[in-house]
Design a protein around this motif. Sequence first.
Motif, PDB file in Angstrom:
ATOM      1  N   THR A  40     -24.489  65.291  79.218  1.00 22.03           N
ATOM      2  CA  THR A  40     -23.850  64.704  78.048  1.00 22.03           C
ATOM      3  C   THR A  40     -22.371  64.498  78.342  1.00 22.03           C
ATOM      4  OG1 THR A  40     -25.412  65.762  76.554  1.00 22.03           O
ATOM      5  CG2 THR A  40     -23.305  65.065  75.614  1.00 22.03           C
ATOM      6  N   LEU A  41     -21.842  63.355  77.924  1.00 29.43           N
ATOM      7  CA  LEU A  41     -20.435  63.053  78.156  1.00 29.43           C
ATOM      8  C   LEU A  41     -19.550  63.918  77.267  1.00 29.43           C
ATOM      9  CD1 LEU A  41     -20.680  59.151  78.180  1.00 29.43           C
ATOM     10  CD2 LEU A  41     -20.453  60.639  80.178  1.00 29.43           C
ATOM     11  N   HIS A  42     -18.373  64.219  77.755  1.00 27.76           N
ATOM     12  CA  HIS A  42     -17.367  64.930  76.965  1.00 27.76           C
ATOM     13  C   HIS A  42     -16.119  64.067  76.888  1.00 27.76           C
ATOM     14  CE1 HIS A  42     -19.602  68.694  76.640  1.00 27.76           C
ATOM     15  NE2 HIS A  42     -19.986  68.492  77.897  1.00 27.76           N
ATOM     16  N   PHE A  43     -15.455  64.111  75.741  1.00 24.68           N
ATOM     17  CA  PHE A  43     -14.355  63.200  75.482  1.00 24.68           C
ATOM     18  C   PHE A  43     -13.082  63.993  75.206  1.00 24.68           C
ATOM     19  CE2 PHE A  43     -18.330  61.295  74.342  1.00 24.68           C
ATOM     20  CZ  PHE A  43     -18.244  60.000  74.808  1.00 24.68           C
ATOM     21  N   PRO A  44     -11.968  63.604  75.818  1.00 25.62           N
ATOM     22  CA  PRO A  44     -10.696  64.293  75.540  1.00 25.62           C
ATOM     23  C   PRO A  44     -10.218  63.991  74.124  1.00 25.62           C
ATOM     24  CG  PRO A  44     -10.327  62.336  76.893  1.00 25.62           C
ATOM     25  CD  PRO A  44     -11.812  62.507  76.783  1.00 25.62           C
ATOM     26  N   LEU A  45      -9.410  64.881  73.589  1.00 28.72           N
ATOM     27  CA  LEU A  45      -8.845  64.655  72.265  1.00 28.72           C
ATOM     28  C   LEU A  45      -7.919  63.445  72.290  1.00 28.72           C
ATOM     29  CD1 LEU A  45      -7.987  68.318  71.191  1.00 28.72           C
ATOM     30  CD2 LEU A  45      -9.825  66.873  70.296  1.00 28.72           C
ATOM     31  N   SER A  46      -7.986  62.647  71.231  1.00 22.78           N
ATOM     32  CA  SER A  46      -7.120  61.468  71.142  1.00 22.78           C
ATOM     33  C   SER A  46      -5.717  61.881  70.716  1.00 22.78           C
ATOM     34  CB  SER A  46      -7.701  60.476  70.125  1.00 22.78           C
ATOM     35  OG  SER A  46      -6.792  59.410  69.916  1.00 22.78           O
ATOM     36  N   HIS A  47      -4.721  61.287  71.355  1.00 22.09           N
ATOM     37  CA  HIS A  47      -3.329  61.554  71.012  1.00 22.09           C
ATOM     38  C   HIS A  47      -2.685  60.361  70.314  1.00 22.09           C
ATOM     39  CE1 HIS A  47      -3.387  65.339  73.195  1.00 22.09           C
ATOM     40  NE2 HIS A  47      -3.911  64.721  74.239  1.00 22.09           N
ATOM     41  N   ASN A  48      -3.513  59.387  69.901  1.00 23.37           N
ATOM     42  CA  ASN A  48      -2.993  58.238  69.181  1.00 23.37           C
ATOM     43  C   ASN A  48      -2.566  58.648  67.774  1.00 23.37           C
ATOM     44  OD1 ASN A  48      -3.485  56.428  71.294  1.00 23.37           O
ATOM     45  ND2 ASN A  48      -5.601  56.114  70.636  1.00 23.37           N
ATOM     46  N   PRO A  49      -1.610  57.943  67.196  1.00 20.13           N
ATOM     47  CA  PRO A  49      -1.226  58.236  65.804  1.00 20.13           C
ATOM     48  C   PRO A  49      -2.428  58.125  64.866  1.00 20.13           C
ATOM     49  CG  PRO A  49       0.354  56.752  66.834  1.00 20.13           C
ATOM     50  CD  PRO A  49      -0.798  56.873  67.789  1.00 20.13           C
ATOM     51  N   SER A  50      -2.434  58.939  63.812  1.00 17.62           N
ATOM     52  CA  SER A  50      -3.582  58.974  62.901  1.00 17.62           C
ATOM     53  C   SER A  50      -3.773  57.667  62.143  1.00 17.62           C
ATOM     54  CB  SER A  50      -3.424  60.124  61.910  1.00 17.62           C
ATOM     55  OG  SER A  50      -2.266  59.940  61.106  1.00 17.62           O
ATOM     56  N   SER A  51      -2.741  56.829  62.113  1.00 17.14           N
ATOM     57  CA  SER A  51      -2.857  55.542  61.425  1.00 17.14           C
ATOM     58  C   SER A  51      -3.466  54.461  62.308  1.00 17.14           C
ATOM     59  CB  SER A  51      -1.481  55.080  60.937  1.00 17.14           C
ATOM     60  OG  SER A  51      -0.583  54.954  62.045  1.00 17.14           O
ATOM     61  N   HIS A  52      -3.620  54.729  63.596  1.00 18.52           N
ATOM     62  CA  HIS A  52      -4.187  53.737  64.509  1.00 18.52           C
ATOM     63  C   HIS A  52      -5.718  53.677  64.358  1.00 18.52           C
ATOM     64  CE1 HIS A  52      -0.757  53.062  67.633  1.00 18.52           C
ATOM     65  NE2 HIS A  52      -0.311  53.080  66.400  1.00 18.52           N
ATOM     66  N   PRO A  53      -6.282  52.481  64.504  1.00 19.71           N
ATOM     67  CA  PRO A  53      -7.740  52.351  64.344  1.00 19.71           C
ATOM     68  C   PRO A  53      -8.497  53.019  65.490  1.00 19.71           C
ATOM     69  CG  PRO A  53      -6.806  50.290  65.141  1.00 19.71           C
ATOM     70  CD  PRO A  53      -5.641  51.189  64.821  1.00 19.71           C
ATOM     71  N   GLN A  54      -9.592  53.662  65.133  1.00 21.69           N
ATOM     72  CA  GLN A  54     -10.488  54.266  66.108  1.00 21.69           C
ATOM     73  C   GLN A  54     -11.908  53.791  65.818  1.00 21.69           C
ATOM     74  OE1 GLN A  54     -10.003  58.587  65.929  1.00 21.69           O
ATOM     75  NE2 GLN A  54      -7.970  58.297  65.069  1.00 21.69           N
ATOM     76  N   GLN A  55     -12.769  53.866  66.845  1.00 20.37           N
ATOM     77  CA  GLN A  55     -14.199  53.584  66.678  1.00 20.37           C
ATOM     78  C   GLN A  55     -14.447  52.178  66.103  1.00 20.37           C
ATOM     79  OE1 GLN A  55     -16.136  57.004  64.693  1.00 20.37           O
ATOM     80  NE2 GLN A  55     -14.132  58.023  64.892  1.00 20.37           N
ATOM     81  N   VAL A  56     -13.708  51.217  66.585  1.00 21.68           N
ATOM     82  CA  VAL A  56     -13.801  49.851  66.046  1.00 21.68           C
ATOM     83  C   VAL A  56     -15.111  49.208  66.478  1.00 21.68           C
ATOM     84  CG1 VAL A  56     -12.696  47.586  65.959  1.00 21.68           C
ATOM     85  CG2 VAL A  56     -11.293  49.671  66.139  1.00 21.68           C
ATOM     86  N   HIS A  57     -15.839  48.671  65.527  1.00 22.05           N
ATOM     87  CA  HIS A  57     -17.021  47.875  65.858  1.00 22.05           C
ATOM     88  C   HIS A  57     -17.206  46.780  64.820  1.00 22.05           C
ATOM     89  CE1 HIS A  57     -18.816  51.134  63.306  1.00 22.05           C
ATOM     90  NE2 HIS A  57     -19.509  50.122  62.792  1.00 22.05           N
ATOM     91  N   ILE A  58     -17.914  45.736  65.221  1.00 27.92           N
ATOM     92  CA  ILE A  58     -18.094  44.572  64.351  1.00 27.92           C
ATOM     93  C   ILE A  58     -19.580  44.296  64.168  1.00 27.92           C
ATOM     94  CG2 ILE A  58     -15.877  43.531  64.980  1.00 27.92           C
ATOM     95  CD1 ILE A  58     -17.408  41.629  66.842  1.00 27.92           C
ATOM     96  N   SER A  59     -19.904  43.635  63.071  1.00 23.74           N
ATOM     97  CA  SER A  59     -21.284  43.242  62.788  1.00 23.74           C
ATOM     98  C   SER A  59     -21.273  41.956  61.982  1.00 23.74           C
ATOM     99  CB  SER A  59     -22.013  44.349  62.011  1.00 23.74           C
ATOM    100  OG  SER A  59     -21.302  44.691  60.839  1.00 23.74           O
ATOM    101  N   LEU A  60     -22.369  41.224  62.053  1.00 30.15           N
ATOM    102  CA  LEU A  60     -22.478  39.982  61.292  1.00 30.15           C
ATOM    103  C   LEU A  60     -22.582  40.300  59.804  1.00 30.15           C
ATOM    104  CD1 LEU A  60     -25.040  38.160  63.610  1.00 30.15           C
ATOM    105  CD2 LEU A  60     -22.561  37.833  63.538  1.00 30.15           C
ATOM    106  N   ALA A  61     -21.972  39.462  58.975  1.00 33.65           N
ATOM    107  CA  ALA A  61     -21.935  39.728  57.532  1.00 33.65           C
ATOM    108  C   ALA A  61     -22.136  38.432  56.755  1.00 33.65           C
ATOM    109  CB  ALA A  61     -20.616  40.396  57.147  1.00 33.65           C
ATOM    110  N   GLY A  62     -23.270  37.776  57.002  1.00 35.84           N
ATOM    111  CA  GLY A  62     -23.529  36.515  56.326  1.00 35.84           C
ATOM    112  C   GLY A  62     -23.032  35.341  57.133  1.00 35.84           C
ATOM    113  N   ASP A  63     -23.259  34.157  56.621  1.00 36.76           N
ATOM    114  CA  ASP A  63     -22.931  32.926  57.336  1.00 36.76           C
ATOM    115  C   ASP A  63     -21.442  32.836  57.661  1.00 36.76           C
ATOM    116  OD1 ASP A  63     -23.385  30.380  58.465  1.00 36.76           O
ATOM    117  OD2 ASP A  63     -22.846  29.406  56.573  1.00 36.76           O
ATOM    118  N   LYS A  64     -21.124  32.746  58.937  1.00 35.74           N
ATOM    119  CA  LYS A  64     -19.765  32.554  59.437  1.00 35.74           C
ATOM    120  C   LYS A  64     -18.807  33.705  59.085  1.00 35.74           C
ATOM    121  CE  LYS A  64     -19.765  27.499  59.705  1.00 35.74           C
ATOM    122  NZ  LYS A  64     -19.026  26.264  59.364  1.00 35.74           N
TER     123      LYS A  64
END
Length: 443
Positions: A40-64
Amino acid sequence: MFLRSFSRSLMELKLIAAVAFLLLSATVAADYVRPQPRKTLHFPLSHNPSSHPQQVHISLAGDKHMRVTWVTGDKSSPSSVEYGTSPGRYSSVAQGESTSYSYIFYSSGKIHHTVIGPLEHSTVYFYRCGGQGPEFQLKTPPAQFPVTFAVAGDLGQTGWTKTTLDHIDQCNYDVHLLPGDLSYADYMQHRWDTFGELVQPLASARPWMVTEGNHEKEVIPFLKDGFESYNARWKMPFEESGSSSNLYYSFEVAGIHVIMLGSYTDYDEQSNQYRWLENDLSKVDRKKTPWLVVLFHVPWYNSNKAHQAEGDDMMAAMEPLLYAASVDLVLAGHVHAYERSKRINNGRFDPCGAVHITIGDGGNNEGLAHWYIDPQPEWSVFREASFGHGELKIVNSTHAFWSWHRNDDDEPIRSDQVWISSLVSSGCVAEKRHEQRKMLLAP
């Protein structure tokens, strides 16, 4: 005389042994030697500011339209997305919504869902989430054929998962389809966060369309209903497709209508899902969308000893609907192996039935399902217990090319492939409609 006979017999025995050794060596060499499991992979703790986006993903949401989802530690971060067709220059901005949840001692970050659009087809957009952090880019699917889908289920977070994602990244695909079992968090909610980080490079650039599996349930009797984490983090276009549940929905890409069903919510004839499926299928115009593809988690046709007959009840309820609608292809996961069927319906070969493919081999930590039922059923064309991913290229209104790529020492090896003709082009759709008319007009 005795010595001569003995020598001849000894030479014959040696010859037989040599031939047997060569045959055995050839057999062993022909068999695929599966690599060892990976940790199983292990991930280091993020040091980015808490206001920065994390876990970004996109999905279709209707026409266009596209839904952008991300998480921030800062609860005051806005659910806004700026976007445009040039880097750093955002001509549009959209406001969205946010949610969060608690799970025993865990509290999620602020989970943002923002729909952007209308967007042009086959266009690269640059976007920024919440006015903070790095710029991302996405490409919208095409309006016409060809369209390519990457397919991998039962992903998890192992070294093999990383290999599968690397191989998918090499594929020039438009949409990722995932038939259940995403993070394998299994109640450990921080594993949802690490999964989001793991898939972000791919899931922020192409839409990921997912449905739930058994590892998304996470039920705690009397305390937690099922799918709370999944529903909060992976919102799909259920409302846009007239569904009342995030566990089943549909969407369209070019000339393909894709239906995502739920194996772990009610599916009998009195259920909301069944009624929604009936209604959704009735709206499909096969002249505009000649391809009909369905995904769910538990396979209906499975010759692996793992999870035998688990999909039988759902199949008994819903297969007649899919057959009457001339579904071309059914994709499932759950079994940690690969298998492809002939066109099949009601347990038998049927030229107007669907091709069923099990592809629950993305790289999970439970390992592969090695054991198959012998003899191989007549309907089963190809089966193998290896990690890998699939690619479905809908070339035009009549033909599609399916290929399965085994993970072989970190190289994607195309191990199974087939051309599939649409049921519309074969006349099955017209034939079934004629039969339905005859039944309606019968006294």
